[in-house]
Design an enzyme around this catalytic site. Structure first.
Site, PDB file in Angstrom:
ATOM      1  N   ASP A  52       8.233   3.838  -2.488  1.00 19.14           N
ATOM      2  CA  ASP A  52       8.157   1.966  -1.924  1.00 19.14           C
ATOM      3  C   ASP A  52       8.758   1.929  -3.383  1.00 19.14           C
ATOM      4  O   ASP A  52       8.821   2.182  -4.755  1.00 19.14           O
ATOM      5  CB  ASP A  52       7.293   1.620  -1.618  1.00 19.14           C
ATOM      6  CG  ASP A  52       6.246   1.099  -0.472  1.00 19.14           C
ATOM      7  OD1 ASP A  52       7.665   2.362   0.081  1.00 19.14           O
ATOM      8  OD2 ASP A  52       5.662   1.634  -0.057  1.00 19.14           O
ATOM      9  N   TYR A 110      -1.483  11.615  -3.604  1.00 20.54           N
ATOM     10  CA  TYR A 110      -1.085  10.810  -4.536  1.00 20.54           C
ATOM     11  C   TYR A 110      -1.987  10.471  -5.129  1.00 20.54           C
ATOM     12  O   TYR A 110      -3.196  10.312  -5.911  1.00 20.54           O
ATOM     13  CB  TYR A 110      -1.075   9.068  -3.587  1.00 20.54           C
ATOM     14  CG  TYR A 110       1.027  10.076  -3.377  1.00 20.54           C
ATOM     15  CD1 TYR A 110       1.720   8.432  -3.353  1.00 20.54           C
ATOM     16  CD2 TYR A 110       1.072  10.108  -1.681  1.00 20.54           C
ATOM     17  CE1 TYR A 110       2.454   9.002  -2.963  1.00 20.54           C
ATOM     18  CE2 TYR A 110       1.836  10.136  -1.255  1.00 20.54           C
ATOM     19  CZ  TYR A 110       3.262   9.531  -1.522  1.00 20.54           C
ATOM     20  OH  TYR A 110       4.733   9.239  -1.076  1.00 20.54           O
TER      21      TYR A 110
END
Lengths: 244, 244
Positions: A52, A110
């Site tokens: 994103d 992540y």
């Protein structure tokens, strides 16, 4: 034809994510322009996933098809001298011609970083979420552990991307220390749209007592996005590792 | 009238240094605009020194005159919410009405950071100078030690600012580890224009053998800028501490 795997890293602050789009500059577009300059022709390359707007990557992988192989050092020096300084190609490696950066990825890790402070910090504010209240690391870690396993992560995802199968397997989820900062680390075989940021937002609700440590069970059962926490901002998030 | 000492920190990447100038946005200008919004009138404030375009500050001090004192927390929250995220006010402290941020500064400490790598790093490239050749820390440190004391630092300065007295006293100069990176640390009662960056450039010449470890003596004696090393780039440099 040679297929090569490129490992890149980027500071996502100034980019509208990885994937080319009409409304802003993206990392893919910068890579495309730099590769075109280096190769003298439109490059054919595919990334391991999308990130994103504002999300960073310490390790993002893409495969590139070239007419011929390059000496690794010359390729890295050449490409890095063209790329802006917030994107770097770290590794160049020849792979099998049927290797696929996206489909062959077995999973990803992540990391989402926090810093606890009443006052902003100009050297951290791009790379970690500032929280004013002290984090309850123990509670957050206990919540993280309840996500490990195979679940339908639909309630931990935003609509907006068409995915039919929302079941994912989280192999690791815990609170860690990342470069001196408290951080949430999560590894899974795949991630839904905004999944990590919603998990982080939920962990923050758990930390400040707005949700109980064991809330994940109810959230999974309800299958409702509104039962999970807010979507945490992008700038604390790093794609940390891609597993092949 | 109340005089307060503000301690600020900034990422200098996007600024043309501290001091207001016609050709680009500066930290002072941002502070001025933010203070004007907060106070409702043009602020009267004075910085401890100037920093060059691209130089960072972990601790930069300025004094500000206010009609009345503020509660510290409200002032910090208010001002930081107006300032861009690469500038932060860290501390607000009432001081004597004759305190002067610049004239009362007894000295400053600067840190210049390096990272040794063949390849750029998007998370370090704004905050450290990348060097491809391994640094000879021992030689650099030995060179640093030869600068300690009172010397005429004219050959370690750029022309362009009118200073008549070019004698400064370096109280400490050595190679240190800063957040895991090799760095040159230097403290002095004052610094000439570009002095740290020319000392760093000279230390790099010493590291790669272009100048001997004992070169400072000859450079001081010659009093010629061209006998010192190049001026190192701004982005590795941090104003680290101001001593009062």
């Amino acid at each position: 034809m040679k297929r090569v795997l490129l490992t890149i890293a980027y500071d996502g602050t100034n980019y509208h994510g990885w994937q080319v789009q009409p409304n802003g500059i993206t990392v893919q577009e910068c890579m495309q322009n730099a590769l075109e300059k280096l190769l003298g022709q439109k490059p054919s390359f595919t990334g391991c996933s999308r990130t994103d707007a504002g999300v960073h990557a310490r390790q993002f992988c893409c495969h590139l098809d070239c007419d011929e192989a390059f000496p690794e050092n010359a390729f890295l020096k050449g490409l890095n001298s063209i790329l802006p300084c917030d994107i770097a190609v770290k590794e160049y490696r020849e792979v099998a011609s049927d290797f696929h950066a996206r489909y062959d990825a077995k999973g990803k890790n992540y990391v989402y970083r926090f810093f606890e402070s009443q006052i902003t910090d100009p050297f951290l504010s791009r790379y970690a979420l500032r929280v004013e209240r002290k984090l309850d690391i123990e509670k957050m870690d206990a919540f993280c552990k309840t996500l490990v396993g195979t679940h339908d992560f639909l309630p931990f995802s935003s609509s907006g991307r068409s995915v039919t199968d929302t079941v994912r397997t989280v192999t690791e989820c815990s609170m860690i220390t990342d470069d001196g900062l408290p951080a949430l680390s999560i590894s899974a075989n795949g991630f839904l749209y905004n999944m990590v940021r919603i998990i982080v937002g939920t962990a923050l609700f758990v930390s400040n007592g707005a949700l109980p440590v064991e809330c994940a069970k109810d959230i999974f059962e309800s299958a409702k996005r509104e039962n999970a926490g807010d979507t945490a901002p992008a700038h604390g998030l790093f794609l940390n590792k891609v597993f092949y």
